[in-house]
Scaffold this motif. Structure first.
Motif, PDB file in Angstrom:
ATOM      1  N   SER A 186     -42.119  40.522  46.618  1.00 65.65           N
ATOM      2  CA  SER A 186     -43.337  39.509  45.902  1.00 65.65           C
ATOM      3  C   SER A 186     -43.195  37.954  45.562  1.00 65.65           C
ATOM      4  CB  SER A 186     -42.937  39.527  44.214  1.00 65.65           C
ATOM      5  OG  SER A 186     -43.525  40.906  43.532  1.00 65.65           O
ATOM      6  N   VAL A 187     -41.258  37.940  46.318  1.00 65.00           N
ATOM      7  CA  VAL A 187     -41.469  36.310  46.544  1.00 65.00           C
ATOM      8  C   VAL A 187     -42.055  36.081  48.575  1.00 65.00           C
ATOM      9  CG1 VAL A 187     -39.795  34.623  47.183  1.00 65.00           C
ATOM     10  CG2 VAL A 187     -40.041  36.194  45.109  1.00 65.00           C
ATOM     11  N   PHE A 188     -41.519  37.183  48.895  1.00 65.95           N
ATOM     12  CA  PHE A 188     -41.946  37.300  50.383  1.00 65.95           C
ATOM     13  C   PHE A 188     -43.591  37.693  50.620  1.00 65.95           C
ATOM     14  CE2 PHE A 188     -37.216  38.650  51.274  1.00 65.95           C
ATOM     15  CZ  PHE A 188     -37.136  37.325  52.328  1.00 65.95           C
ATOM     16  N   GLU A 189     -44.076  38.339  49.337  1.00 63.33           N
ATOM     17  CA  GLU A 189     -45.784  38.241  49.673  1.00 63.33           C
ATOM     18  C   GLU A 189     -46.177  37.084  50.228  1.00 63.33           C
ATOM     19  OE1 GLU A 189     -48.324  40.719  51.005  1.00 63.33           O
ATOM     20  OE2 GLU A 189     -46.474  41.792  51.681  1.00 63.33           O
ATOM     21  N   LEU A 190     -45.510  36.067  48.422  1.00 64.01           N
ATOM     22  CA  LEU A 190     -46.145  35.315  48.142  1.00 64.01           C
ATOM     23  C   LEU A 190     -45.527  34.092  48.928  1.00 64.01           C
ATOM     24  CD1 LEU A 190     -45.388  34.727  44.048  1.00 64.01           C
ATOM     25  CD2 LEU A 190     -47.747  34.929  45.630  1.00 64.01           C
ATOM     26  N   SER A 191     -44.831  33.850  50.357  1.00 60.52           N
ATOM     27  CA  SER A 191     -44.326  33.139  50.454  1.00 60.52           C
ATOM     28  C   SER A 191     -45.231  33.336  52.110  1.00 60.52           C
ATOM     29  CB  SER A 191     -43.385  32.559  50.571  1.00 60.52           C
ATOM     30  OG  SER A 191     -42.444  33.736  51.092  1.00 60.52           O
ATOM     31  N   SER A 192     -45.844  34.465  52.534  1.00 56.18           N
ATOM     32  CA  SER A 192     -46.537  34.468  53.136  1.00 56.18           C
ATOM     33  C   SER A 192     -47.652  34.174  53.254  1.00 56.18           C
ATOM     34  CB  SER A 192     -46.438  35.956  53.572  1.00 56.18           C
ATOM     35  OG  SER A 192     -47.693  36.331  53.157  1.00 56.18           O
ATOM     36  N   GLY A 193     -48.404  33.598  52.360  1.00 56.77           N
ATOM     37  CA  GLY A 193     -49.824  33.319  52.681  1.00 56.77           C
ATOM     38  C   GLY A 193     -50.896  33.785  52.220  1.00 56.77           C
ATOM     39  N   ALA A 246     -48.021  37.491  42.028  1.00 56.11           N
ATOM     40  CA  ALA A 246     -47.294  37.047  41.209  1.00 56.11           C
ATOM     41  C   ALA A 246     -47.160  37.918  39.618  1.00 56.11           C
ATOM     42  CB  ALA A 246     -47.980  35.414  40.550  1.00 56.11           C
ATOM     43  N   VAL A 247     -48.518  38.270  39.067  1.00 55.14           N
ATOM     44  CA  VAL A 247     -47.455  39.431  38.025  1.00 55.14           C
ATOM     45  C   VAL A 247     -46.490  39.937  38.015  1.00 55.14           C
ATOM     46  CG1 VAL A 247     -48.832  40.779  36.218  1.00 55.14           C
ATOM     47  CG2 VAL A 247     -50.049  38.703  36.616  1.00 55.14           C
ATOM     48  N   THR A 248     -46.427  40.729  39.201  1.00 57.83           N
ATOM     49  CA  THR A 248     -45.937  41.333  40.000  1.00 57.83           C
ATOM     50  C   THR A 248     -44.046  41.257  39.422  1.00 57.83           C
ATOM     51  OG1 THR A 248     -46.908  43.353  41.107  1.00 57.83           O
ATOM     52  CG2 THR A 248     -44.957  43.054  41.479  1.00 57.83           C
ATOM     53  N   LEU A 249     -44.343  39.627  40.253  1.00 61.05           N
ATOM     54  CA  LEU A 249     -42.785  38.783  40.500  1.00 61.05           C
ATOM     55  C   LEU A 249     -42.842  38.317  39.330  1.00 61.05           C
ATOM     56  CD1 LEU A 249     -40.722  37.513  41.654  1.00 61.05           C
ATOM     57  CD2 LEU A 249     -42.468  35.503  41.967  1.00 61.05           C
ATOM     58  N   ALA A 250     -43.917  37.990  38.344  1.00 59.75           N
ATOM     59  CA  ALA A 250     -43.339  37.532  36.586  1.00 59.75           C
ATOM     60  C   ALA A 250     -42.725  38.895  35.597  1.00 59.75           C
ATOM     61  CB  ALA A 250     -44.200  36.699  36.096  1.00 59.75           C
ATOM     62  N   LEU A 251     -43.363  40.005  36.001  1.00 56.52           N
ATOM     63  CA  LEU A 251     -42.645  41.203  35.067  1.00 56.52           C
ATOM     64  C   LEU A 251     -41.409  41.929  35.657  1.00 56.52           C
ATOM     65  CD1 LEU A 251     -45.510  42.790  34.582  1.00 56.52           C
ATOM     66  CD2 LEU A 251     -44.779  40.958  32.958  1.00 56.52           C
ATOM     67  N   SER A 252     -41.307  41.649  37.486  1.00 56.04           N
ATOM     68  CA  SER A 252     -40.487  42.131  37.302  1.00 56.04           C
ATOM     69  C   SER A 252     -38.488  41.267  37.201  1.00 56.04           C
ATOM     70  CB  SER A 252     -40.428  42.509  39.340  1.00 56.04           C
ATOM     71  OG  SER A 252     -40.304  41.516  39.474  1.00 56.04           O
ATOM     72  N   ILE A 253     -38.911  40.430  36.964  1.00 56.64           N
ATOM     73  CA  ILE A 253     -37.621  39.095  37.116  1.00 56.64           C
ATOM     74  C   ILE A 253     -37.155  40.151  36.051  1.00 56.64           C
ATOM     75  CG2 ILE A 253     -36.318  37.034  36.827  1.00 56.64           C
ATOM     76  CD1 ILE A 253     -38.712  35.814  39.165  1.00 56.64           C
ATOM     77  N   PRO A 254     -37.488  39.180  34.120  1.00 55.66           N
ATOM     78  CA  PRO A 254     -37.169  39.785  33.673  1.00 55.66           C
ATOM     79  C   PRO A 254     -36.756  41.508  33.483  1.00 55.66           C
ATOM     80  CG  PRO A 254     -39.430  38.747  32.865  1.00 55.66           C
ATOM     81  CD  PRO A 254     -38.980  38.817  34.623  1.00 55.66           C
ATOM     82  N   LEU A 255     -37.404  42.317  34.019  1.00 55.26           N
ATOM     83  CA  LEU A 255     -37.075  43.538  33.619  1.00 55.26           C
ATOM     84  C   LEU A 255     -35.683  43.555  34.597  1.00 55.26           C
ATOM     85  CD1 LEU A 255     -37.775  46.500  32.924  1.00 55.26           C
ATOM     86  CD2 LEU A 255     -39.494  46.717  34.874  1.00 55.26           C
ATOM     87  N   THR A 256     -35.594  43.265  35.586  1.00 56.51           N
ATOM     88  CA  THR A 256     -33.894  43.727  36.046  1.00 56.51           C
ATOM     89  C   THR A 256     -33.278  43.353  35.046  1.00 56.51           C
ATOM     90  OG1 THR A 256     -35.241  42.616  38.578  1.00 56.51           O
ATOM     91  CG2 THR A 256     -33.226  42.575  38.491  1.00 56.51           C
ATOM     92  N   VAL A 257     -33.062  42.449  35.019  1.00 51.96           N
ATOM     93  CA  VAL A 257     -32.205  41.487  33.969  1.00 51.96           C
ATOM     94  C   VAL A 257     -31.742  42.369  32.929  1.00 51.96           C
ATOM     95  CG1 VAL A 257     -31.403  39.082  32.105  1.00 51.96           C
ATOM     96  CG2 VAL A 257     -32.828  38.963  34.592  1.00 51.96           C
ATOM     97  N   VAL A 258     -32.986  42.396  32.113  1.00 56.22           N
ATOM     98  CA  VAL A 258     -32.845  43.536  30.873  1.00 56.22           C
ATOM     99  C   VAL A 258     -32.325  44.811  31.192  1.00 56.22           C
ATOM    100  CG1 VAL A 258     -34.340  44.693  29.168  1.00 56.22           C
ATOM    101  CG2 VAL A 258     -34.765  42.421  28.947  1.00 56.22           C
ATOM    102  N   CYS A 259     -32.589  45.793  31.986  1.00 57.00           N
ATOM    103  CA  CYS A 259     -31.864  47.143  32.212  1.00 57.00           C
ATOM    104  C   CYS A 259     -30.788  46.558  32.919  1.00 57.00           C
ATOM    105  CB  CYS A 259     -33.216  47.369  33.765  1.00 57.00           C
ATOM    106  SG  CYS A 259     -34.680  48.131  33.471  1.00 57.00           S
ATOM    107  N   PHE A 260     -29.719  45.586  33.550  1.00 58.38           N
ATOM    108  CA  PHE A 260     -29.089  45.909  34.573  1.00 58.38           C
ATOM    109  C   PHE A 260     -28.288  45.509  32.787  1.00 58.38           C
ATOM    110  CE2 PHE A 260     -25.029  42.891  35.265  1.00 58.38           C
ATOM    111  CZ  PHE A 260     -24.880  44.117  36.437  1.00 58.38           C
ATOM    112  N   PHE A 261     -28.430  45.194  32.048  1.00 56.62           N
ATOM    113  CA  PHE A 261     -27.413  44.455  30.713  1.00 56.62           C
ATOM    114  C   PHE A 261     -27.561  45.541  29.996  1.00 56.62           C
ATOM    115  CE2 PHE A 261     -27.814  39.726  31.780  1.00 56.62           C
ATOM    116  CZ  PHE A 261     -26.732  39.420  31.456  1.00 56.62           C
ATOM    117  N   ALA A 262     -28.523  46.100  29.931  1.00 55.31           N
ATOM    118  CA  ALA A 262     -29.202  47.800  29.397  1.00 55.31           C
ATOM    119  C   ALA A 262     -28.369  48.785  30.134  1.00 55.31           C
ATOM    120  CB  ALA A 262     -30.178  48.156  29.314  1.00 55.31           C
TER     121      ALA A 262
END
Length: 64
Positions: free
Chosen positions: A22-29, A39-55
């Motif tokens: 998502s970061v690369f897609e958004l930076s491509s313009g 942007a919604v995918t990016l906003a949801l995937s960052i906390p999901l990454t952290v939560v799943c890792f700690f779980a």
């Protein structure tokens, strides 16, 4: 590692890949899904990454 912690770790990896993509897609313009959906995918995937890792870590430590 238990199957449950492995599933959490796999989810963390997939969500992390989605965040980086998502970061690369958004930076491509011109994101393929559009700016809002990417942007919604990016906003949801960052906390999901952290939560799943700690779980995954919590479950692996509980089953030592």
């Amino acid at each position: 590692m238990t199957p449950k912690s492995g599933a959490f770790l796999a989810g963390s990896c997939i969500a992390g890949i989605a965040a980086v993509g998502s970061v690369f897609e958004l930076s491509s313009g011109a994101p393929q899904w559009g700016t809002v959906a990417t942007a919604v995918t990016l906003a949801l995937s960052i906390p999901l990454t952290v939560v799943c890792f700690f779980a995954a870590v919590r479950d692996a430590r509980a089953n030592l």
